[in-house]
Write an enzyme that holds these catalytic residues in place. Structure first.
Site, PDB file in Angstrom:
ATOM      1  N   ASP A  93       0.859  -1.186   0.000  1.00 51.64           N
ATOM      2  CA  ASP A  93       0.000   0.000   0.000  1.00 51.64           C
ATOM      3  C   ASP A  93       0.896   1.237   0.000  1.00 51.64           C
ATOM      4  O   ASP A  93       2.125   1.134  -0.035  1.00 51.64           O
ATOM      5  CB  ASP A  93      -0.966  -0.026   1.182  1.00 51.64           C
ATOM      6  CG  ASP A  93      -0.252   0.044   2.510  1.00 51.64           C
ATOM      7  OD1 ASP A  93       0.984   0.203   2.517  1.00 51.64           O
ATOM      8  OD2 ASP A  93      -0.916  -0.072   3.545  1.00 51.64           O
ATOM      9  N   SER A  94       0.290   2.414   0.036  1.00 52.50           N
ATOM     10  CA  SER A  94       1.066   3.646  -0.148  1.00 52.50           C
ATOM     11  C   SER A  94       1.497   4.264   1.161  1.00 52.50           C
ATOM     12  O   SER A  94       2.301   5.197   1.167  1.00 52.50           O
ATOM     13  CB  SER A  94       0.206   4.666  -0.889  1.00 52.50           C
ATOM     14  OG  SER A  94      -0.864   5.084  -0.042  1.00 52.50           O
ATOM     15  N   GLY A  95       0.963   3.791   2.265  1.00 49.52           N
ATOM     16  CA  GLY A  95       1.205   4.441   3.545  1.00 49.52           C
ATOM     17  C   GLY A  95       0.151   5.485   3.874  1.00 49.52           C
ATOM     18  O   GLY A  95       0.070   5.970   5.004  1.00 49.52           O
ATOM     19  N   GLY A  96      -0.647   5.830   2.875  1.00 43.79           N
ATOM     20  CA  GLY A  96      -1.665   6.859   3.071  1.00 43.79           C
ATOM     21  C   GLY A  96      -2.626   6.506   4.199  1.00 43.79           C
ATOM     22  O   GLY A  96      -2.827   7.291   5.128  1.00 43.79           O
ATOM     23  N   PHE A  97      -3.183   5.313   4.136  1.00 45.08           N
ATOM     24  CA  PHE A  97      -4.165   4.918   5.144  1.00 45.08           C
ATOM     25  C   PHE A  97      -3.561   4.996   6.543  1.00 45.08           C
ATOM     26  O   PHE A  97      -4.200   5.467   7.487  1.00 45.08           O
ATOM     27  CB  PHE A  97      -4.672   3.502   4.862  1.00 45.08           C
ATOM     28  CG  PHE A  97      -5.743   3.063   5.811  1.00 45.08           C
ATOM     29  CD1 PHE A  97      -7.044   3.526   5.681  1.00 45.08           C
ATOM     30  CD2 PHE A  97      -5.453   2.203   6.856  1.00 45.08           C
ATOM     31  CE1 PHE A  97      -8.034   3.141   6.574  1.00 45.08           C
ATOM     32  CE2 PHE A  97      -6.434   1.810   7.761  1.00 45.08           C
ATOM     33  CZ  PHE A  97      -7.728   2.277   7.610  1.00 45.08           C
ATOM     34  N   ASP A 147      -2.720   8.443  -1.539  1.00 41.99           N
ATOM     35  CA  ASP A 147      -4.023   9.122  -1.595  1.00 41.99           C
ATOM     36  C   ASP A 147      -4.396   9.653  -0.221  1.00 41.99           C
ATOM     37  O   ASP A 147      -3.783   9.293   0.780  1.00 41.99           O
ATOM     38  CB  ASP A 147      -5.103   8.147  -2.061  1.00 41.99           C
ATOM     39  CG  ASP A 147      -5.282   6.985  -1.088  1.00 41.99           C
ATOM     40  OD1 ASP A 147      -4.288   6.589  -0.441  1.00 41.99           O
ATOM     41  OD2 ASP A 147      -6.397   6.458  -0.968  1.00 41.99           O
ATOM     42  N   GLY A 216     -11.490   3.942   0.863  1.00 45.45           N
ATOM     43  CA  GLY A 216     -12.361   4.719   1.733  1.00 45.45           C
ATOM     44  C   GLY A 216     -13.761   4.161   1.910  1.00 45.45           C
ATOM     45  O   GLY A 216     -14.659   4.879   2.350  1.00 45.45           O
ATOM     46  N   ASP A 266      -8.360  -7.157   0.593  1.00 44.23           N
ATOM     47  CA  ASP A 266      -7.396  -7.392   1.675  1.00 44.23           C
ATOM     48  C   ASP A 266      -8.015  -6.900   2.963  1.00 44.23           C
ATOM     49  O   ASP A 266      -8.880  -6.011   2.951  1.00 44.23           O
ATOM     50  CB  ASP A 266      -6.093  -6.616   1.468  1.00 44.23           C
ATOM     51  CG  ASP A 266      -6.232  -5.172   1.952  1.00 44.23           C
ATOM     52  OD1 ASP A 266      -6.898  -4.393   1.248  1.00 44.23           O
ATOM     53  OD2 ASP A 266      -5.737  -4.853   3.048  1.00 44.23           O
ATOM     54  N   CYS A 304     -13.380 -27.423   6.847  1.00 43.96           N
ATOM     55  CA  CYS A 304     -12.138 -26.740   6.455  1.00 43.96           C
ATOM     56  C   CYS A 304     -10.998 -27.746   6.292  1.00 43.96           C
ATOM     57  O   CYS A 304     -10.939 -28.759   6.988  1.00 43.96           O
ATOM     58  CB  CYS A 304     -11.779 -25.690   7.493  1.00 43.96           C
ATOM     59  SG  CYS A 304     -10.327 -24.728   7.044  1.00 43.96           S
ATOM     60  N   CYS A 306      -7.676 -26.810   6.514  1.00 43.18           N
ATOM     61  CA  CYS A 306      -6.419 -26.180   6.953  1.00 43.18           C
ATOM     62  C   CYS A 306      -5.741 -27.017   8.027  1.00 43.18           C
ATOM     63  O   CYS A 306      -6.320 -27.924   8.620  1.00 43.18           O
ATOM     64  CB  CYS A 306      -6.665 -24.751   7.443  1.00 43.18           C
ATOM     65  SG  CYS A 306      -7.294 -24.641   9.122  1.00 43.18           S
ATOM     66  N   CYS A 309      -7.642 -27.163  11.331  1.00 47.64           N
ATOM     67  CA  CYS A 309      -8.850 -27.996  11.380  1.00 47.64           C
ATOM     68  C   CYS A 309      -8.554 -29.475  11.129  1.00 47.64           C
ATOM     69  O   CYS A 309      -9.299 -30.341  11.565  1.00 47.64           O
ATOM     70  CB  CYS A 309      -9.884 -27.462  10.396  1.00 47.64           C
ATOM     71  SG  CYS A 309     -10.498 -25.838  10.896  1.00 47.64           S
ATOM     72  N   HIS A 335      -6.378 -20.707  10.054  1.00 51.96           N
ATOM     73  CA  HIS A 335      -7.751 -21.100   9.709  1.00 51.96           C
ATOM     74  C   HIS A 335      -8.535 -19.945   9.093  1.00 51.96           C
ATOM     75  O   HIS A 335      -9.173 -20.104   8.046  1.00 51.96           O
ATOM     76  CB  HIS A 335      -8.504 -21.631  10.924  1.00 51.96           C
ATOM     77  CG  HIS A 335      -9.972 -21.747  10.640  1.00 51.96           C
ATOM     78  ND1 HIS A 335     -10.480 -22.695   9.779  1.00 51.96           N
ATOM     79  CD2 HIS A 335     -11.027 -20.975  11.016  1.00 51.96           C
ATOM     80  CE1 HIS A 335     -11.786 -22.522   9.668  1.00 51.96           C
ATOM     81  NE2 HIS A 335     -12.147 -21.486  10.402  1.00 51.96           N
TER      82      HIS A 335
END
Lengths: 370, 370
Positions: A93-97, A147, A216, A266, A304, A306, A309, A335
């Site tokens: 990601d850009s670091g913006g968030f 952003d 957003g 994500d 499941c 995994c 499980c 899981h």
């Protein structure tokens, strides 16, 4: 090389799309859920776990890696893949968030965002150019434009100015982007305002990115508003580029996103829930700390496949979580991630079968125990 | 069935012994180091990790499992092996060490020890009979007698009474021991007093246990005193039964113990050190948080064959430990345990080659950078 998106099949009854994205570190299918590896590790998992849950691509956070260990160390290590010994595709990601959510107080100007490090209080400036330069050094397969993730609610006036600035930032970032092995996505903002989402989408597309994110949508709104925000934006995004809905990872939201034509998701939710003892199951979320699981020697989710499980019981995981043993957190993280990844595997099959809406309806009825 | 110890070779130049112990869950070779899985999990590791580091037998703590989740839940799960999904040999301690070290205040009487739970302050009584009954339910392969691990230093008078009581407790425990698939070890105490160690050893052997532990050697003494305590006791232990030096796990102490004829060791040290960023290497212990490892892209120990050293660099592990990511703690735990297990593998080979003292000397010179 840059990523290559191939749209292979469109569902007959919805906007759901099945496709593939080819990167320098392999090809993955979409729609896909990306586990989040904030600090160059998906919390509690190792890279073998990621392979076993069939993770197609993971996400890592520019803000965190910039602060610690620093992008230059990662560059010296040979890039993020080598640094963390992960041989699959990575998106940063850009670091913006993070500068908008973790760093307080902060100061937004045309140049960028001035804020205090959440680690040591150092005053720092993150700009579109800086974000892209850091991501170039991290050498992820997909980078994000810097952003403004505006607060919710914001006034129309504030959001309009913010969208304009985000467009200028997107262009500035694109202009300094140099890594030829890294693709760059633009980000659509605009809050809950239909015309601003449309404007943001159309103008971002004009800048011609390798893919488009919708940002957003998950910062405090109700679900209906979130879904509308997707609707407002996605119709202006080109069919031949991937669409990524940022920060969304609830099973039902993934299904709603896919129906609207989203390819990538994500969220830290599955791993964060796990660390607190919560697990996804086909019949809804459960809290493993509940006393009723004390002597429950069945798996967390019997459907499941995994590691958790297949080999461990609710009673044991409950014991580990209550005793604060990290194995419990790791097994539930494995899981919960596998649950979402398997969900997207089934979604992809249903799209190929032109059967997505039925699949969605069946999943939801069982999940909500209707 | 009970365990079966076979003494296969005695070193020509020392008391070092090579042997095997056969249990219902497989055979392991001695001398051996046992990873500690306090709460039915070796902290941060999973059972596959245990297999990969070649753990022959692990230890779990009766005190902790009694308090949480409770021995009855583990019995209902089918015993400790099934509860934690571990298919190898398990030894349980008696809880004695924990009630004396964790639980405060406590009150020792002939009946047993009254103390407050370290979890919730509940007043509890642990007796020799209770300890054995709990261990019977846990269904470990080897159980320990309930003993008093007396404080250091203690007066001769106190220690004499304590040794006598521990002998009476050992007999009481043996009398109620019922699990035919579980072996029972006696424990030699006596502090630093030569005659009390001798007395404790001879009287414990008269009670005829399946193996013998030497306790109370690691509770605050200097190394020389610790080694003497072993000397005082071990000569009275029979050659045809395994000898276990409790709570000892420093590489040099393992070598000293082996030289004196010890077969089994355990300690929380390797995993505890790992969680704080410390790692064993052939040239001594290192602190991975040290700034000099910031850009060190070599393995923690280039001579090690563990998952951590095969795939990850010091710079990455340092980042994980400083960022408080559990993957860092797990990778270093895997490494430190593998380091000690590999040490005992090499020790066994050197005994078979009648070469133990040379091996020991070479190891120490390198470790202490002489």
């Amino acid at each position: 090389m840059k990523i290559k998106y191939q749209l292979l099949h469109k569902d007959k009854n919805s906007e759901a799309r099945y496709g593939t994205i080819t990167t320098n570190y392999g090809t993955f299918e979409t729609p896909i859920f990306m586990p989040v590896g904030t600090q160059a590790t998906v919390k509690t998992l190792d890279v073998r776990d990621l392979k076993e849950i069939n993770a197609g691509i993971i996400l890592s956070n520019t803000y965190h890696l910039w602060l610690r260990p620093g992008e230059d160390i990662i560059k010296k290590a040979g890039g993020l893949h080598k640094f963390m010994n992960y041989n699959g595709p990575i998106l940063t990601d850009s670091g913006g968030f993070q500068v908008f959510s973790l760093a307080n107080p902060r100061d937004i100007s045309e140049e960028g965002v001035t804020f205090k490090s959440h680690l040591n209080g150092d005053k720092l400036l993150l700009t579109p150019e800086k974000s892209i330069t850091i991501q170039n050094k991290l050498d992820s397969d997909i980078a994000m434009s810097f952003d403004e993730c505006a607060p919710y609610p914001s006034t129309y006036e504030y959001m309009k100015n913010s969208v304009e600035r985000t467009l200028r930032w997107a262009k500035r970032g694109k202009d300094v982007h140099q890594n030829k092995n890294q693709s760059l996505f633009g980000i659509v903002q605009g809050g809950e305002f239909e015309d601003l989402r449309a404007y943001s989408a159309k103008e971002t597309v004009k800048l011609d990115f390798d893919g488009y994110s919708i940002g957003g949508t998950s910062v405090g709104e109700d679900k209906e508003t979130m879904y509308k925000m997707i609707d407002y934006a996605i119709k202006y995004l080109p069919q031949d580029k991937p669409r990524y809905l940022m920060g969304v990872g609830e099973p039902l939201d993934i299904l709603e996103g896919v129906e609207r034509g989203v390819d990538m998701f994500d969220c830290v939710l599955p791993t964060r829930l796990a660390r607190h003892g919560h697990a996804f199951t086909r019949t809804g979320k459960i809290n493993i700390k509940n006393a009723k699981y004390k002597e429950d020697f069945t798996p967390v989710d019997k459907e499941c496949d995994c590691e958790c499980c297949k080999h461990y019981t609710k009673a044991y995981i409950r014991h580990l979580i209550i005793a604060n043993e990290t194995l419990g957190q790791r097994l539930l993280s494995i899981h919960n991630l596998r649950f979402l990844i398997k969900l997207t595997e089934e979604i992809r099959q249903s799209i190929k079968d032109d059967n997505f809406l039925t699949y969605k309806s069946n999943f939801i009825n069982k999940y909500l125990k209707k």
